[in-house]
Design a protein around this motif. Sequence first.
Motif, PDB file in Angstrom:
ATOM      1  N   UNK A  26      -2.896  10.653   7.531  1.00 29.30           N
ATOM      2  CA  UNK A  26      -4.416  10.493   8.029  1.00 29.30           C
ATOM      3  C   UNK A  26      -5.365  10.625   6.744  1.00 29.30           C
ATOM      4  N   UNK A  27      -5.085  11.876   6.456  1.00 31.11           N
ATOM      5  CA  UNK A  27      -6.008  12.564   5.371  1.00 31.11           C
ATOM      6  C   UNK A  27      -5.943  11.650   3.967  1.00 31.11           C
ATOM      7  N   UNK A  28      -4.660  11.002   3.603  1.00 29.53           N
ATOM      8  CA  UNK A  28      -4.646  10.279   2.465  1.00 29.53           C
ATOM      9  C   UNK A  28      -5.372   9.001   2.875  1.00 29.53           C
ATOM     10  N   UNK A  29      -5.243   8.276   4.140  1.00 25.20           N
ATOM     11  CA  UNK A  29      -5.958   7.216   4.349  1.00 25.20           C
ATOM     12  C   UNK A  29      -7.305   7.234   4.338  1.00 25.20           C
ATOM     13  N   UNK A  30      -7.800   8.411   4.883  1.00 24.93           N
ATOM     14  CA  UNK A  30      -9.417   8.842   5.231  1.00 24.93           C
ATOM     15  C   UNK A  30     -10.026   8.745   3.925  1.00 24.93           C
ATOM     16  N   UNK A  31      -9.298   9.052   2.715  1.00 26.76           N
ATOM     17  CA  UNK A  31      -9.715   9.117   1.441  1.00 26.76           C
ATOM     18  C   UNK A  31     -10.001   7.875   0.814  1.00 26.76           C
ATOM     19  N   UNK A  32      -9.024   6.876   1.245  1.00 35.02           N
ATOM     20  CA  UNK A  32      -9.451   5.603   0.899  1.00 35.02           C
ATOM     21  C   UNK A  32     -10.160   4.679   1.911  1.00 35.02           C
ATOM     22  N   UNK A  67       2.454 -16.699   2.616  1.00 37.56           N
ATOM     23  CA  UNK A  67       1.434 -16.642   1.608  1.00 37.56           C
ATOM     24  C   UNK A  67       0.806 -17.891   0.940  1.00 37.56           C
ATOM     25  N   UNK A  68       0.889 -18.942   1.399  1.00 37.00           N
ATOM     26  CA  UNK A  68       0.144 -20.071   0.806  1.00 37.00           C
ATOM     27  C   UNK A  68      -1.301 -19.853   0.586  1.00 37.00           C
ATOM     28  N   UNK A  69      -1.800 -19.254   1.473  1.00 41.89           N
ATOM     29  CA  UNK A  69      -3.578 -18.733   1.286  1.00 41.89           C
ATOM     30  C   UNK A  69      -3.342 -17.414   1.805  1.00 41.89           C
ATOM     31  N   UNK A  70      -2.919 -16.597   1.149  1.00 42.20           N
ATOM     32  CA  UNK A  70      -2.533 -15.165   1.509  1.00 42.20           C
ATOM     33  C   UNK A  70      -3.553 -14.357   1.944  1.00 42.20           C
ATOM     34  N   UNK A  71      -3.462 -13.458   2.956  1.00 47.45           N
ATOM     35  CA  UNK A  71      -4.556 -12.392   3.325  1.00 47.45           C
ATOM     36  C   UNK A  71      -4.623 -11.579   2.146  1.00 47.45           C
ATOM     37  N   UNK A  72      -5.887 -10.918   2.049  1.00 42.06           N
ATOM     38  CA  UNK A  72      -5.983  -9.894   0.977  1.00 42.06           C
ATOM     39  C   UNK A  72      -5.038  -8.711   1.101  1.00 42.06           C
ATOM     40  N   UNK A  73      -4.348  -8.573  -0.021  1.00 45.09           N
ATOM     41  CA  UNK A  73      -3.323  -7.394   0.128  1.00 45.09           C
ATOM     42  C   UNK A  73      -3.792  -6.410  -0.890  1.00 45.09           C
ATOM     43  N   UNK A  74      -4.320  -5.253  -0.297  1.00 45.12           N
ATOM     44  CA  UNK A  74      -4.483  -4.030  -1.338  1.00 45.12           C
ATOM     45  C   UNK A  74      -3.445  -3.523  -1.824  1.00 45.12           C
ATOM     46  N   UNK A  75      -3.620  -2.969  -3.231  1.00 43.81           N
ATOM     47  CA  UNK A  75      -2.612  -2.474  -3.930  1.00 43.81           C
ATOM     48  C   UNK A  75      -2.419  -1.059  -3.297  1.00 43.81           C
ATOM     49  N   UNK A  76      -2.245  -0.732  -2.066  1.00 45.89           N
ATOM     50  CA  UNK A  76      -2.150   0.603  -1.429  1.00 45.89           C
ATOM     51  C   UNK A  76      -1.159   0.463  -0.493  1.00 45.89           C
ATOM     52  N   UNK A  77      -0.544   1.599  -0.030  1.00 43.51           N
ATOM     53  CA  UNK A  77       0.175   1.546   1.368  1.00 43.51           C
ATOM     54  C   UNK A  77      -0.226   0.864   2.501  1.00 43.51           C
ATOM     55  N   UNK A  78      -1.651   0.710   2.717  1.00 48.27           N
ATOM     56  CA  UNK A  78      -2.440   0.183   3.693  1.00 48.27           C
ATOM     57  C   UNK A  78      -2.417  -1.440   3.703  1.00 48.27           C
TER      58      UNK A  78
END
Length: 933
Positions: free
Chosen positions: A28-34, A226-237
């Motif tokens: 959670x601490x890592x996620x909170x920073x992002x 993924x024809x019209x993909x949802x935004x994928x963040x370059x993180x584990x979230x």
Amino acid sequence: MDALHWQRISPLLDALLDMPPDARTEHLAVLRAEDPALADELQRLLALEAGDAGFLDSPPLQLPAGAIPGARLGPYRLERLLGEGGMGQVWLAARADGLYERKVALKLLRPGLADPRLRQRFDREREILARFAHPFIARLLDAGIDQNGQPYLALEYVEGEPITSWCQSRQLDLAARLDLFRQVCEAVSHAHANLIVHRDLKPSNILVTPAGHVRLLDFGIAKLLDVHPLPVEQTRTGVRAFTLHYAAPEQIRGEPVTTMTDVYSLGVVLYELLTGSKPYRLKRQTDAEWEEAILDGEPVRPSQAAAQADPEATRPYTPARLAHALAGDLDNIVLKALAKRPEHRYVSAEALSQDLLCHLRGRPVSARGQRMGYRLRKYLHRHRWAISATASVLLVLLAALGVVAWQAQRALREAARAQAMQRFVAELFQDAGTSANTPIDLRSLLDMGILRGERSLARQPQARAELYGVVARLRLGLGDYREADDLLQRQARLLAVLPEAPASLRLEAATLRGNTRQQLGNPAACVAFMQPQETLARQEEQHLPLPAAAFFNQLGRCRHALGEDATAQHLFARALALRQREGDDAGVAETTLNQAQLQADSGRPATALATLRQGLARLQKAAGPQHPQAIEMLRTACAVERTLDDLDAAVGDCRAALGLAQALHGDNHRATIDANRQLAALYLDLGRLSEAETIFLDATAWLRARLDPNHPDLARAYNSLAITAWERGDIARALRLQQQAVAGWRQSGNTGLLASGLFNQALILHGAGRDDEALAPAREALRLRQTGHQPGLVGDSQRLLGEILWARGEHGAALAMLEAAVRATRAGFGPDHSHTRRAEIALARARALQGDQGAVLRLQRLAQAHGDSLEQRKAAWLARAYAAALGCAQQPRQARLALDATLTDMQLALPEGGALPREVQQLRARCGAPAAG
């Protein structure tokens, strides 16, 4: 909460719930920073879960709406849920619009992932995937959106098991696992050729059917998502449409995927298939650790992972042995597939499969480490123009000289061997015609041939080894198993000092020796002799398909005799494929026959009968209605029908086998004699004692004139005559003949036949009231049968032993044995079989004699439970007689009338009497004379 938001937060919440409290806090601490808002929301949900563990039982996003058993989606009706994941559900469904009947795996996507243009995409994807026509790919059958806007995909429904668990549960060796994996590569290569990348290869998407064939699932699903993909963040979230553990580095980085992305995933699956573990060793099983390992970590070499594995995970190998087998080629192949950069991997799934095939055949593979040889090749490449001209000329000259010398030497050896064999055969038959005034029988001729061959071929050991094999095969045909085994032992000693002996001779020698040891009743020795040559058979199956197929078939028979049915089935399937490819009709029929025998012995007689019918139809279509192999197939069908209590059908098939044997071989041939004996055994079941005895006497005389006194086949003839004498009531003759049968089988070493002989000996003694003498053979028969894998026969022995113990007054032990007999016969024959009924009747009678009124009622019900089969009617008559005899003391008149009626029914069906009518007559005699008037 809307669909898109829940789609993002759900996998993160699932991951947090699986973590220990300390790991949750750190994550959670890592996620909170992002993303502080996202971390706060997850913390609130975790607090709710701590206060109410069931708060997630009803998810905020129903997935998908209306998906319950019986619901209708488009033309399909849902039956039951097969699986569920982050993107949707998979249901077993059936076509419900009446156009046709078919079961499908219906994938329902989350409604939140739908798009106004999704139908157009479905139609286009369906057209692409419709091009698939591959046996190892589960096809996409349909795609659409129902009237409620629910997207669905209808795929071929596959009943199977993930490839890793399938191989582990059956303890397949490396060669078999690699063969299965090459089927996967073939399927993936076919998809790539159709411009489709799977993107989510993993064991749960690679199923193996009960027949041992791969089915690849879920092609095109990632594309649909993924024809019209949802935004994928370059993180584990971010939200992923792939499984992290099998994802390639470029998928983690969000880069475009290619066919080599699938090659990486294949490498992970292959790693897990060979070692039972994943390629990376992590301190903590978190998504972040996995991403870091996939992007930057070095996979553990498969051989190193195997050496450190749990012994249970490496079966059938020990960890050390598996590590040794993986070291070298397989290490390099797997690590090349797992290369971080796509350009360093195999260029295609087909290239990966080809390297595995090279390894299986003992050829060099393309995957090599950077050792001295690699650096030397680089040096030669840099100076290739200076070296190539000279090297080419020398290489061509040396190769040409070597080939010419080798071919000349081989041709001379073959010519000399052929001439020697030709001269030997000519001289043998010349001497056979002039050496005596009386004709020489075949066995004497074979003995003479061996003596002459050892002299004339003394300097040609390979020709002598072939002679031993030819004569051993003839000895096997005559039933001279020990003589054949002696010849094959001599052949083995020659081959041990003949490293240049051809592979065909080695395979044929191993096959013959395995067959001989099986005929002598020692399948374990058969496997011990043949197993060391299995690698050779696999290596040569492309060049020597028929000798390899014969080898696999014989090894399968021995594995089956040891109860290793899964391994036997795999070997039979391999032999069948080779024989079908080569058009070997007789061989195909032989292997089909073996598969049917395996099915029958494993408690599937109906399946065995269907296999025999299909195999016989194929044989007759391919080779005509009078092929010799059809005789054995008809005889086996007759035996299976006899076990199913279908005596009428059994008589029909046995007569057909006899007629074919007479047409092909005449009346004085072994195949005709054996078919006639089997028909006589059926006549004995049907109460036609005179006909059966006549056939048995003729067959015994024929065999006695040709076989040794203690030959196992002659013992079989004595056994048949003994049972006939017992049915007729001639106990002294029956015991004398049965003792001869037991002595012959005991000397042969065949434990299965010996157990049958001892069982019949105990049966005759028990029927004669000599239970003290019957006890020892009954116990020995049970002990021998318990070492096998046929619970029905064990149950028969337990039932007889229980009856003997009861007659001796050991009532407690008798009841325990009879209860075990009921369980075993139900497991082996089924609940309605006549042998199961006989065990139930014996148990019910024993309990009724102890005053159990429930057992009396059970006997009466068993007396009424019979079908059209004569064996079922015999069991019902016995139950009726036992039930009536119980009333002799209280209601003697009614008991005598019931017993008389039973005897009348039996006399109509069995006019020549037999052991069963005789037992009922004894019960009637003990019940007293009928009342006057």
